[in-house]
Design an enzyme around this catalytic site. Structure first.
Site, PDB file in Angstrom:
ATOM      1  N   ASP A 126      67.337 -33.675 -65.559  1.00  0.00           N
ATOM      2  CA  ASP A 126      66.695 -33.627 -66.857  1.00  0.00           C
ATOM      3  C   ASP A 126      65.094 -33.539 -65.940  1.00  0.00           C
ATOM      4  O   ASP A 126      64.961 -32.924 -65.076  1.00  0.00           O
ATOM      5  CB  ASP A 126      66.843 -34.896 -67.599  1.00  0.00           C
ATOM      6  N   ASP A 132      71.673 -31.264 -63.124  1.00  0.00           N
ATOM      7  CA  ASP A 132      70.188 -31.380 -62.869  1.00  0.00           C
ATOM      8  C   ASP A 132      69.823 -32.833 -63.293  1.00  0.00           C
ATOM      9  O   ASP A 132      70.666 -33.633 -63.642  1.00  0.00           O
ATOM     10  CB  ASP A 132      69.390 -30.364 -63.744  1.00  0.00           C
TER      11      ASP A 132
END
Length: 292
Positions: free
Chosen positions: A212, A210
């Site tokens: 973040d 991802d």
């Protein structure tokens, strides 16, 4: 050339490796307690392998509770020479996208609730850590990842946070914009420090799941999306591991980076002042220099 034994520490989603000949789960006792799990040993393309799931099978250990010292001691005790750590991470860089792998070469350690050294009162040691990973092993991991069809980034700074919660937006922006970190995770430290103290070659592959929470399109970590990417990353990590022996079959007798000699001048405590009980606990990780 020296015959290697490759130790693989599997992070979130990586709980086994396939294709091992003579595979056996082995329980290893250490002076630092029990490792995260039994260790799977065997041969892969004729190369000795040892696999340890960092969180335990079934993911039972939270990041702060991983028995890092026991894990590294157990691998060294089994005869491991080269440790490849794989772990899930968030990315601070647009170009390091979910699904990419980053071969880490630097760390920022923000952990605070973990034992970070095998040494202490009664036997003090200071190892060099300016270059915390083994360049030779890191390059082999990068080549294996590329051969596995993964987009690999050579080099990156890993911000190790305590967890288990993800970052706040303010923290994410600080780590990215001010400190210049590239990826963030919860298990890179103190594992890398302990591997250096144990004179093991160590490389880390961070598997991006991802962005973040700094990214405008990812203002909160979507756990469901993370798990989907994690599943694909895990399959790619297993393929990377399967290709690793081809790049490590001929290991130099001495590590060109000096990883296997990290304790050469590191122990500061005079021999007559050393704590015998602590020295005894160091039999696997520092026996070469302590005479165990």
């Amino acid at each position: 050339m020296a015959q290697p034994m490759i130790g693989v520490i599997g992070g979130s989603g990586v709980y086994q490796i396939e294709g091992l000949a003579d595979a056996e789960w082995r329980h290893v006792d250490t002076p630092w307690g029990a490792p995260s799990d039994a260790i799977l040993t065997g041969l892969l393309d004729g190369i000795a392998m040892a696999f340890l799931p960092r969180h335990g099978r079934g993911h039972v250990h939270a990041p702060s509770e991983v028995p890092f010292r026991a894990n590294i001691d157990a691998l060294k005790r089994l005869g491991v020479t080269d440790v490849l750590a794989v772990s899930a991470c968030g990315s601070f860089r647009e170009e390091m996208a979910p699904g990419d792998f980053v071969v880490v070469d630097q760390y920022i350690d923000r952990t605070f609730a973990r034992a970070k050294s095998f040494f202490g009162t009664g036997c003090v040691a200071h190892v060099a850590f300016s270059h915390p990973t083994c360049a030779r092993l890191s390059e082999a991991a990068a080549q294996a990842g590329t051969a596995a069809g993964v987009r690999v980034h050579r080099g990156g700074t890993y911000l190790a946070m305590e967890g288990p919660q993800f970052s706040t937006l303010a923290e994410s922006r600080l780590y990215r914009e001010v400190w210049g970190a590239d990826v963030i995770g919860m298990t890179g430290m103190p594992e890398a420090k302990l591997a250096r103290e144990a004179e093991l070659c160590y490389a880390s592959v961070a598997m991006v799941t991802d962005y973040d929470c700094w990214h405008p399109g990812h203002d909160a970590v979507d756990v469901a999306a993370v798990i989907r990417t994690l599943t694909q990353n895990s399959a790619n990590a297993r393929t990377l591991v399967a290709r690793l022996p081809a790049h490590l079959g001929d290991r130099p007798a001495a590590c060109p980076c000096g990883c296997d000699r990290a304790l050469e001048h590191a122990i500061m405590t005079a021999p007559n002042k050393r704590d015998a009980a602590l020295v005894a606990r160091l039999d696997a990780v520092a026996g070469r220099v302590l005479g165990a």
